[in-house]
Design an enzyme around this catalytic site. Structure first.
Site, PDB file in Angstrom:
ATOM      1  N   MET A   1       0.809  -0.793  -0.016  1.00  0.00           N
ATOM      2  CA  MET A   1      -0.925  -0.163   0.044  1.00  0.00           C
ATOM      3  C   MET A   1       0.944   1.180  -0.137  1.00  0.00           C
ATOM      4  SD  MET A   1      -3.668  -1.135   1.811  1.00  0.00           S
ATOM      5  CE  MET A   1      -2.972  -1.045   4.014  1.00  0.00           C
ATOM      6  N   GLY A   2       2.300   0.814  -0.293  1.00  0.00           N
ATOM      7  CA  GLY A   2       3.330   2.161   0.000  1.00  0.00           C
ATOM      8  C   GLY A   2       3.573   3.112   1.113  1.00  0.00           C
TER       9      GLY A   2
ATOM     10  N   ASP B   1      11.431  -0.494   5.019  1.00  0.00           N
ATOM     11  CA  ASP B   1      12.561  -1.391   5.128  1.00  0.00           C
ATOM     12  C   ASP B   1      12.146  -2.553   4.453  1.00  0.00           C
ATOM     13  OD1 ASP B   1      15.316  -1.967   4.368  1.00  0.00           O
ATOM     14  OD2 ASP B   1      15.945  -2.356   6.265  1.00  0.00           O
TER      15      ASP B   1
ATOM     16  N   HIS C   1       8.716  -3.238   3.337  1.00  0.00           N
ATOM     17  CA  HIS C   1       8.345  -2.767   1.742  1.00  0.00           C
ATOM     18  C   HIS C   1      10.190  -4.155   1.169  1.00  0.00           C
ATOM     19  CE1 HIS C   1       5.643  -0.528   2.846  1.00  0.00           C
ATOM     20  NE2 HIS C   1       4.718  -1.558   2.356  1.00  0.00           N
TER      21      HIS C   1
ATOM     22  N   LEU D   1       5.614 -11.320   7.116  1.00  0.00           N
ATOM     23  CA  LEU D   1       5.103 -12.687   7.995  1.00  0.00           C
ATOM     24  C   LEU D   1       4.284 -11.659   9.696  1.00  0.00           C
ATOM     25  CD1 LEU D   1       6.965 -15.373   8.408  1.00  0.00           C
ATOM     26  CD2 LEU D   1       4.734 -14.995   8.212  1.00  0.00           C
TER      27      LEU D   1
ATOM     28  N   SER E   1       6.050  -0.520   9.927  1.00  0.00           N
ATOM     29  CA  SER E   1       4.930  -0.006   9.554  1.00  0.00           C
ATOM     30  C   SER E   1       4.781   1.685   8.520  1.00  0.00           C
ATOM     31  CB  SER E   1       3.525  -0.666  11.215  1.00  0.00           C
ATOM     32  OG  SER E   1       3.045   0.164  10.695  1.00  0.00           O
ATOM     33  N   SER E   2       4.202   1.832   8.364  1.00  0.00           N
ATOM     34  CA  SER E   2       3.689   2.389   7.642  1.00  0.00           C
ATOM     35  C   SER E   2       2.726   3.910   8.536  1.00  0.00           C
ATOM     36  CB  SER E   2       2.787   2.599   6.449  1.00  0.00           C
ATOM     37  OG  SER E   2       3.373   1.514   5.859  1.00  0.00           O
TER      38      SER E   2
HETATM   39  P1  AMP Z   1       1.506  -2.637   3.946  1.00  0.00           P
HETATM   40  O1  AMP Z   1       2.397  -1.621   2.131  1.00  0.00           O
HETATM   41  O2  AMP Z   1       1.665  -2.452   4.955  1.00  0.00           O
HETATM   42  O3  AMP Z   1       0.379  -3.191   2.883  1.00  0.00           O
HETATM   43  O4  AMP Z   1       2.482  -3.983   3.864  1.00  0.00           O
HETATM   44  C1  AMP Z   1       2.485  -4.898   2.083  1.00  0.00           C
HETATM   45  C2  AMP Z   1       3.647  -5.579   2.679  1.00  0.00           C
HETATM   46  O5  AMP Z   1       4.771  -5.539   3.094  1.00  0.00           O
HETATM   47  C3  AMP Z   1       2.969  -6.939   3.737  1.00  0.00           C
HETATM   48  O6  AMP Z   1       2.700  -7.933   2.928  1.00  0.00           O
HETATM   49  C4  AMP Z   1       3.719  -6.753   5.116  1.00  0.00           C
HETATM   50  O7  AMP Z   1       3.248  -7.638   5.915  1.00  0.00           O
HETATM   51  C5  AMP Z   1       5.159  -6.369   4.227  1.00  0.00           C
HETATM   52  N1  AMP Z   1       5.146  -5.524   5.520  1.00  0.00           N
HETATM   53  C6  AMP Z   1       4.861  -4.217   5.617  1.00  0.00           C
HETATM   54  N2  AMP Z   1       5.351  -4.265   7.270  1.00  0.00           N
HETATM   55  C7  AMP Z   1       6.813  -4.809   7.435  1.00  0.00           C
HETATM   56  C8  AMP Z   1       8.020  -5.046   8.771  1.00  0.00           C
HETATM   57  N3  AMP Z   1       7.587  -4.787   8.996  1.00  0.00           N
HETATM   58  N4  AMP Z   1       8.567  -6.563   7.897  1.00  0.00           N
HETATM   59  C9  AMP Z   1       7.885  -7.824   7.020  1.00  0.00           C
HETATM   60  N5  AMP Z   1       7.447  -7.055   5.845  1.00  0.00           N
HETATM   61  C10 AMP Z   1       6.301  -6.217   6.600  1.00  0.00           C
END
Ligand code: AMP
Length: 296
Positions: free
Chosen positions: A31-32, A36, A38, A149, A186-187
């Site tokens: 989701m952008g 790190d 991502h 994960l 986390s974003s």
């Molecule tokens: P999101 O943009 O938050 O929807 O995340 C996109 C992908 O990145 C998803 O598969 C998340 O599980 C992964 N992701 C987000 N934060 C982390 C993190 N801290 N460590 C590993 N993967 C992550």
């Protein structure tokens, strides 16, 4: 790196790479507002694949009516820099109208797994996730798809979807990336005030402490581990617990409260969702109690 905004351009770009013998194709859906975590998915995809496709799309149908869809952080220029630096070959950034040109009437619903944990607090969330991921799979037809994960329940749900529907893609789960002090990237961390950011460390700390307690035999049952997690988290006055659960992984089956954890056969997950002000954070740890307890 090619940036594409329509499904047609995406199909053409992926087809071109495949035609040029640049397989296998790996997909990293996001989701952008990239960080790190991502980047680690892009790097893993780069190790395994000849073509790495990243999608950046804040998916409205996985947000509830009172959630943060509008406020979700966005920074396309920075995201494209990171994607290029970390080896993406194709970045797909569709507008909402490109993904949902008309009201969507077909959805993918994975039952049971989606009713627990985040599914209980965010009704409909996983239907939005499985639907958008299935759309992306149909658009890209990747050989591999990479998921963190950090969202362990999402990994379990997507694996079930792929198995149930014989989708021709392998889900590759990737480890959680953390800040040096333990906070899972986390974003949504940008929403936290300085004080909330500090107190949010209690998530990873409670997981580490509960893990040590199992290792050293100080906590043996599901109830004892859950109580330990909850009491550690509650030591932070700003923490408002949504859930602190111990389940089997990846089945996400509950365990009896007095059940000795070392007698579970496979992996278990300690999963947390905690609010700090308006920000809801999740974290988890997956391990095999039998192996951990045997180390002592
Ligand atoms: P999101 O943009 O938050 O929807 O995340 C996109 C992908 O990145 C998803 O598969 C998340 O599980 C992964 N992701 C987000 N934060 C982390 C993190 N801290 N460590 C590993 N993967 C992550």
């Amino acid at each position: 790196m090619r940036v594409v905004r329509t499904v047609e351009q995406l199909r053409e770009a992926v087809g071109f790479m495949r035609g040029a013998g640049q397989g296998p194709v790996g997909l990293v859906p996001t989701m952008g507002y990239l960080h790190d975590g991502h980047a680690s998915l892009l790097r893993r995809a780069g190790e395994m694949c000849g073509t790495v496709v990243m999608s950046i799309f804040v998916n409205p149908i996985q947000f509830g009516p009172n959630e943060d869809f509008e406020a979700y952080p966005r920074d396309e220029r920075r995201d494209l820099e990171l994607a290029e630096r970390e080896g993406a070959d194709i970045v797909f950034i569709p507008a909402v109208e490109e993904m949902y040109p008309r009201e969507i009437r077909s959805k993918i619903v994975v039952s049971s797994l989606t009713t627990r944990l985040c599914g209980a607090s965010r009704p409909g969330h996983f239907d939005g996730v499985t639907t958008v991921v299935a759309k992306l799979f149909n658009m890209v037809q990747p050989d591999y798809a990479y998921f963190g994960l950090k969202d362990a329940q999402q990994v379990a749900v997507l694996r079930q979807m792929v198995d149930d529907l014989n989708m021709n893609v392998k889900i590759v789960p990737c480890p959680i990336v953390r800040e040096a002090d333990g906070l899972a990237l986390s974003s949504r961390n940008v929403y936290l005030s300085a004080e909330e950011r500090l107190q949010a460390l209690v998530l990873s700390r409670s997981l580490r402490e509960a893990h040590s307690a199992v290792e050293e035999g100080r906590a043996a049952t599901t109830d004892e581990v859950r109580e330990l997690l909850k009491s550690t988290i509650s030591s932070s006055p700003l923490a408002d617990i949504d859930y602190a659960e111990i389940l089997t992984f990846p089945q996400l089956e509950p365990l009896e409260g007095n059940f000795p954890l070392v007698e579970t056969d496979g992996e278990i997950i300690m999963a947390l969702a905690v609010r700090f002000g308006r920000t809801r954070l999740i974290d988890n740890m997956i391990f095999t109690p039998k192996e951990v307890a045997a180390l002592v």
